[in-house]
Design an enzyme around this catalytic site. Structure first.
Site, PDB file in Angstrom:
ATOM      1  N   THR A 121     -15.910  59.908 -46.130  1.00 20.00           N
ATOM      2  CA  THR A 121     -14.518  60.152 -45.731  1.00 20.00           C
ATOM      3  C   THR A 121     -14.082  59.199 -44.615  1.00 20.00           C
ATOM      4  O   THR A 121     -14.930  58.703 -43.857  1.00 20.00           O
ATOM      5  CB  THR A 121     -14.371  61.613 -45.245  1.00 20.00           C
ATOM      6  OG1 THR A 121     -13.111  61.783 -44.611  1.00 20.00           O
ATOM      7  CG2 THR A 121     -15.445  61.978 -44.221  1.00 20.00           C
ATOM      8  N   ASP A 122     -12.773  59.030 -44.478  1.00 20.57           N
ATOM      9  CA  ASP A 122     -12.266  58.192 -43.378  1.00 20.57           C
ATOM     10  C   ASP A 122     -12.509  58.837 -42.008  1.00 20.57           C
ATOM     11  O   ASP A 122     -12.458  58.164 -40.978  1.00 20.57           O
ATOM     12  CB  ASP A 122     -10.768  57.887 -43.563  1.00 20.57           C
ATOM     13  CG  ASP A 122      -9.867  59.111 -43.675  1.00 20.57           C
ATOM     14  OD1 ASP A 122     -10.376  60.244 -43.598  1.00 20.57           O
ATOM     15  OD2 ASP A 122      -8.644  58.921 -43.839  1.00 20.57           O
ATOM     16  N   GLU A 123     -12.772  60.155 -42.008  1.00 24.80           N
ATOM     17  CA  GLU A 123     -12.933  60.852 -40.721  1.00 24.80           C
ATOM     18  C   GLU A 123     -14.154  60.374 -39.942  1.00 24.80           C
ATOM     19  O   GLU A 123     -14.257  60.626 -38.743  1.00 24.80           O
ATOM     20  CB  GLU A 123     -13.019  62.364 -40.944  1.00 24.80           C
ATOM     21  CG  GLU A 123     -11.804  62.894 -41.660  1.00 24.80           C
ATOM     22  CD  GLU A 123     -11.472  64.339 -41.337  1.00 24.80           C
ATOM     23  OE1 GLU A 123     -12.070  64.908 -40.431  1.00 24.80           O
ATOM     24  OE2 GLU A 123     -10.595  64.871 -42.030  1.00 24.80           O
ATOM     25  N   TYR A 146     -17.430  68.518 -38.652  1.00 24.44           N
ATOM     26  CA  TYR A 146     -17.380  68.066 -40.053  1.00 24.44           C
ATOM     27  C   TYR A 146     -17.566  66.548 -40.139  1.00 24.44           C
ATOM     28  O   TYR A 146     -18.419  66.045 -40.869  1.00 24.44           O
ATOM     29  CB  TYR A 146     -16.042  68.456 -40.702  1.00 24.44           C
ATOM     30  CG  TYR A 146     -15.742  67.685 -41.976  1.00 24.44           C
ATOM     31  CD1 TYR A 146     -16.451  67.933 -43.144  1.00 24.44           C
ATOM     32  CD2 TYR A 146     -14.764  66.677 -41.996  1.00 24.44           C
ATOM     33  CE1 TYR A 146     -16.197  67.201 -44.307  1.00 24.44           C
ATOM     34  CE2 TYR A 146     -14.499  65.947 -43.152  1.00 24.44           C
ATOM     35  CZ  TYR A 146     -15.217  66.216 -44.295  1.00 24.44           C
ATOM     36  OH  TYR A 146     -14.975  65.489 -45.441  1.00 24.44           O
ATOM     37  N   LYS A 150     -20.647  64.226 -41.781  1.00 20.84           N
ATOM     38  CA  LYS A 150     -20.449  63.203 -42.823  1.00 20.84           C
ATOM     39  C   LYS A 150     -20.932  61.832 -42.329  1.00 20.84           C
ATOM     40  O   LYS A 150     -21.528  61.062 -43.086  1.00 20.84           O
ATOM     41  CB  LYS A 150     -18.973  63.125 -43.235  1.00 20.84           C
ATOM     42  CG  LYS A 150     -18.415  64.362 -43.913  1.00 20.84           C
ATOM     43  CD  LYS A 150     -19.030  64.691 -45.262  1.00 20.84           C
ATOM     44  CE  LYS A 150     -18.661  63.710 -46.353  1.00 20.84           C
ATOM     45  NZ  LYS A 150     -19.164  64.148 -47.686  1.00 20.84           N
TER      46      LYS A 150
HETATM   47  P1  NAD Z   1     -14.243  71.121 -51.891  1.00 22.06           P
HETATM   48  O1  NAD Z   1     -14.467  71.907 -50.643  1.00 22.06           O
HETATM   49  O2  NAD Z   1     -13.051  71.390 -52.728  1.00 22.06           O
HETATM   50  O3  NAD Z   1     -15.510  71.278 -52.857  1.00 22.06           O
HETATM   51  C1  NAD Z   1     -16.826  71.206 -52.394  1.00 22.06           C
HETATM   52  C2  NAD Z   1     -17.744  71.642 -53.524  1.00 22.06           C
HETATM   53  O4  NAD Z   1     -19.100  71.529 -53.058  1.00 22.06           O
HETATM   54  C3  NAD Z   1     -17.540  73.090 -53.962  1.00 22.06           C
HETATM   55  O5  NAD Z   1     -17.539  73.184 -55.370  1.00 22.06           O
HETATM   56  C4  NAD Z   1     -18.751  73.808 -53.381  1.00 22.06           C
HETATM   57  O6  NAD Z   1     -19.134  74.957 -54.128  1.00 22.06           O
HETATM   58  C5  NAD Z   1     -19.805  72.714 -53.436  1.00 22.06           C
HETATM   59  N1  NAD Z   1     -20.905  72.921 -52.492  1.00 22.06           N
HETATM   60  C6  NAD Z   1     -20.833  73.219 -51.169  1.00 22.06           C
HETATM   61  N2  NAD Z   1     -22.068  73.336 -50.658  1.00 22.06           N
HETATM   62  C7  NAD Z   1     -22.939  73.072 -51.675  1.00 22.06           C
HETATM   63  C8  NAD Z   1     -24.357  73.021 -51.773  1.00 22.06           C
HETATM   64  N3  NAD Z   1     -25.151  73.274 -50.722  1.00 22.06           N
HETATM   65  N4  NAD Z   1     -24.901  72.712 -52.955  1.00 22.06           N
HETATM   66  C9  NAD Z   1     -24.126  72.464 -54.043  1.00 22.06           C
HETATM   67  N5  NAD Z   1     -22.810  72.516 -54.018  1.00 22.06           N
HETATM   68  C10 NAD Z   1     -22.214  72.811 -52.844  1.00 22.06           C
HETATM   69  O7  NAD Z   1     -14.311  69.601 -51.439  1.00 22.06           O
HETATM   70  P2  NAD Z   1     -13.485  68.331 -51.936  1.00 22.06           P
HETATM   71  O8  NAD Z   1     -12.211  68.279 -51.203  1.00 22.06           O
HETATM   72  O9  NAD Z   1     -13.514  68.281 -53.406  1.00 22.06           O
HETATM   73  O10 NAD Z   1     -14.405  67.150 -51.342  1.00 22.06           O
HETATM   74  C11 NAD Z   1     -15.447  66.574 -52.114  1.00 22.06           C
HETATM   75  C12 NAD Z   1     -16.113  65.468 -51.313  1.00 22.06           C
HETATM   76  O11 NAD Z   1     -15.149  64.494 -50.945  1.00 22.06           O
HETATM   77  C13 NAD Z   1     -16.723  65.959 -49.997  1.00 22.06           C
HETATM   78  O12 NAD Z   1     -17.948  65.295 -49.807  1.00 22.06           O
HETATM   79  C14 NAD Z   1     -15.717  65.534 -48.932  1.00 22.06           C
HETATM   80  O13 NAD Z   1     -16.346  65.295 -47.691  1.00 22.06           O
HETATM   81  C15 NAD Z   1     -15.167  64.265 -49.549  1.00 22.06           C
HETATM   82  N6  NAD Z   1     -13.798  63.904 -49.169  1.00 22.06           N
HETATM   83  C16 NAD Z   1     -12.789  64.813 -49.294  1.00 22.06           C
HETATM   84  C17 NAD Z   1     -11.483  64.432 -48.996  1.00 22.06           C
HETATM   85  C18 NAD Z   1     -10.316  65.392 -49.142  1.00 22.06           C
HETATM   86  O14 NAD Z   1      -9.193  65.055 -48.770  1.00 22.06           O
HETATM   87  N7  NAD Z   1     -10.496  66.576 -49.705  1.00 22.06           N
HETATM   88  C19 NAD Z   1     -11.227  63.140 -48.552  1.00 22.06           C
HETATM   89  C20 NAD Z   1     -12.286  62.225 -48.419  1.00 22.06           C
HETATM   90  C21 NAD Z   1     -13.567  62.646 -48.754  1.00 22.06           C
HETATM   91  O1  TDX Z   2      -2.448  74.755 -41.459  1.00 24.49           O
HETATM   92  C1  TDX Z   2      -2.567  73.552 -41.193  1.00 24.49           C
HETATM   93  N1  TDX Z   2      -1.655  72.972 -40.352  1.00 24.49           N
HETATM   94  C2  TDX Z   2      -1.709  71.672 -39.976  1.00 24.49           C
HETATM   95  O2  TDX Z   2      -0.858  71.189 -39.214  1.00 24.49           O
HETATM   96  C3  TDX Z   2      -3.619  72.730 -41.720  1.00 24.49           C
HETATM   97  C4  TDX Z   2      -4.638  73.318 -42.652  1.00 24.49           C
HETATM   98  C5  TDX Z   2      -3.660  71.406 -41.340  1.00 24.49           C
HETATM   99  N2  TDX Z   2      -2.755  70.888 -40.492  1.00 24.49           N
HETATM  100  C6  TDX Z   2      -2.835  69.456 -40.130  1.00 24.49           C
HETATM  101  C7  TDX Z   2      -4.181  68.996 -39.594  1.00 24.49           C
HETATM  102  C8  TDX Z   2      -4.250  67.568 -40.078  1.00 24.49           C
HETATM  103  O3  TDX Z   2      -3.558  66.711 -39.174  1.00 24.49           O
HETATM  104  O4  TDX Z   2      -2.648  68.733 -41.353  1.00 24.49           O
HETATM  105  C9  TDX Z   2      -3.500  67.577 -41.418  1.00 24.49           C
HETATM  106  C10 TDX Z   2      -4.409  67.689 -42.624  1.00 24.49           C
HETATM  107  O5  TDX Z   2      -5.297  68.769 -42.394  1.00 24.49           O
HETATM  108  P1  TDX Z   2      -6.389  69.193 -43.494  1.00 24.49           P
HETATM  109  O6  TDX Z   2      -5.716  69.434 -44.791  1.00 24.49           O
HETATM  110  O7  TDX Z   2      -7.208  70.289 -42.899  1.00 24.49           O
HETATM  111  O8  TDX Z   2      -7.212  67.845 -43.659  1.00 24.49           O
HETATM  112  P2  TDX Z   2      -7.996  66.944 -42.609  1.00 24.49           P
HETATM  113  O9  TDX Z   2      -8.411  67.717 -41.429  1.00 24.49           O
HETATM  114  O10 TDX Z   2      -7.164  65.704 -42.377  1.00 24.49           O
HETATM  115  O11 TDX Z   2      -9.297  66.571 -43.481  1.00 24.49           O
HETATM  116  C11 TDX Z   2      -9.162  66.267 -44.887  1.00 24.49           C
HETATM  117  O12 TDX Z   2      -9.198  64.880 -45.137  1.00 24.49           O
HETATM  118  C12 TDX Z   2     -10.422  64.229 -45.014  1.00 24.49           C
HETATM  119  C13 TDX Z   2     -10.229  66.977 -45.711  1.00 24.49           C
HETATM  120  O13 TDX Z   2     -10.191  68.370 -45.438  1.00 24.49           O
HETATM  121  C14 TDX Z   2     -11.566  66.405 -45.464  1.00 24.49           C
HETATM  122  O14 TDX Z   2     -12.539  67.044 -46.288  1.00 24.49           O
HETATM  123  C15 TDX Z   2     -11.536  64.936 -45.758  1.00 24.49           C
HETATM  124  O15 TDX Z   2     -12.757  64.358 -45.462  1.00 24.49           O
END
Ligand code: NAD
Ligand code: TDX
Length: 347
Positions: A121-123, A146, A150
């Protein structure tokens, strides 16, 4: 090819699996422990392809990994604890899943000489000021538990490459949006709250910037890196979609025809990163990936999904998972300053 996709019942993993079954002849094995975020409805109908298998188990469990990896040609790790707010209240599970899990997977991949792709992730880069971008060479400087978990996994990938010669690549993407995202994250939470007539809790001043990308573009980027990525390299993934949280609110409310009065400014997230923005030149020029979904069209499709599939998210929001959120938001509201309602969205 036969792919092991861990975390394939989550938001991005399921999108990648649906794309893979639809667009290739690959076989897919999903290994997922089905935490609160995992949902088999995200993978409905894929068995009919005859190229899809689901194994329930944890990436931290070597025996479950052994079973799932049998006959696979590559491992893609999407499995993780993913919500920053949860990592603030309960960091332990983030270290377990996001660091120990990749270690178990990489050991299994290394033994079999398989390619390993870590979905990062970019985080991991920390927070940007108003100017500039994250490059793949930017030092890792995570803010939240988190992000630190990562970043730890990314460092471990580097160690497995250097020490054991693992064939591994990393992707670092910005914030994803699209169908089937768990309604704890900003966009699905705000769409579903607005549909229910509930408040939209905006943290701090609402001016934090994220680099938004449609989940299908992210999934295509992961496929590109899997096929063409150079061993040992990390690739930033971005569609250049910088928007602040107020702008996101504005778009959602505008499309749904709901009033700005639903927005509630609440206490800020501790350690809240101000801005993320990625330079994805490497992925675009060296590997030839280009985003296909424009933000406005992607957002309209996403809102249509939540409007047309209320049973998918109403079941989630009426369950145990959301009790945690109701408590957290109550706390944030209690801690926040009094504010006028009907605040404008101008930035
Ligand atoms: P999500 O939370 O929707 O899904 C995570 C999945 O992982 C779920 O199906 C959960 O059951 C499974 N899981 C959790 N712990 C586990 C374990 N111990 N063994 C097997 N499965 C397990 O997450 P997402 O948003 O789909 O993110 C997927 C990946 O992408 C993550 O690695 C996250 O860090 C990365 N990512 C997410 C975002 C975003 O904006 N959502 C952005 C950049 C990177
Ligand atoms: O209720 C809210 N109010 C609010 O202002 C929530 C849930 C979020 N926010 C803000 C926090 C952040 O600035 O919105 C922005 C986005 O928040 P999230 O959806 O929680 O995402 P973020 O914290 O940016 O992280 C996400 O992007 C990178 C994903 O959850 C991560 O898994 C991924 O790696």
């Amino acid at each position: 090819m036969k792919l092991l996709v861990t975390g394939g019942a989550g938001f991005i993993g399921a999108c990648f699996v649906r794309q893979t079954i639809a667009d290739t002849n690959d076989e897919v094995v999903v290994l997922d422990s089905l935490t609160y975020a995992g949902n088999l409805e995200n993978l409905a109908g894929l068995e009919e392809s005859g190229r899809f298998k689901f194994v329930r188990g944890s990436i931290c469990d070597p025996e479950a990994v052994e079973e799932a990896i049998e006959g696979c040609d590559a491992v893609l790790n999407f499995a993780a604890e993913t919500h920053v707010d949860r990592s603030i209240t309960d960091p332990g599970i983030f270290v377990e899943t996001n660091v120990q899990g990749p270690r178990v997977l990489m050991s299994a991949a290394q033994t079999r000489k398989l390619r390993y792709l870590q979905v990062s992730t970019d985080e991991v880069y920390g927070s940007l000021g108003p100017d500039g971008y994250f490059y793949e060479t930017t030092p890792l400087d995570p803010s939240s538990p988190y992000a630190a978990s990562k970043a730890s996994a990314d460092l471990l990938v580097g160690a497995y490459i250097t020490t054991f010669g693992l064939d591994a690549v990393i992707t670092r993407c910005g914030n994803n949006y699209g169908p089937y995202q768990f309604p704890e994250k900003l966009i699905p939470l705000f769409i579903t709250n607005a549909l229910e007539g509930r408040e939209l809790p905006l943290y701090g001043d609402g001016l934090n910037v994220r680099d938004w990308i449609h989940v299908e573009d992210h999934a295509r980027a992961i496929r590109t890196v899997l096929e063409k990525g150079e061993t040992g390299k990390a690739y930033n993934v971005s569609a250049g979609g910088e928007l602040n949280n107020r702008q996101i609110c504005e778009r959602i409310l505008e499309i749904l025809g709901k009033p700005w009065d639903l927005v509630r400014f609440v206490d800020d997230r501790p350690g809240h990163d101000r801005r993320y923005a990625l330079d994805a030149t490497l992925l675009r020029t060296e590997l030839g990936w280009e985003p296909q979904v424009r933000f406005d069209a992607g957002m309209q499709g996403t809102i249509d999904f939540y409007r047309d599939n209320t049973q998918w998210w109403e079941r989630i929001k009426s369950g145990e998972y959301m009790n945690y959120y109701d408590r957290m938001y109550a706390q944030r509201l209690a801690d926040s300053d009094p504010q006028p309602s009907g605040q404008g969205v101008h930035t």
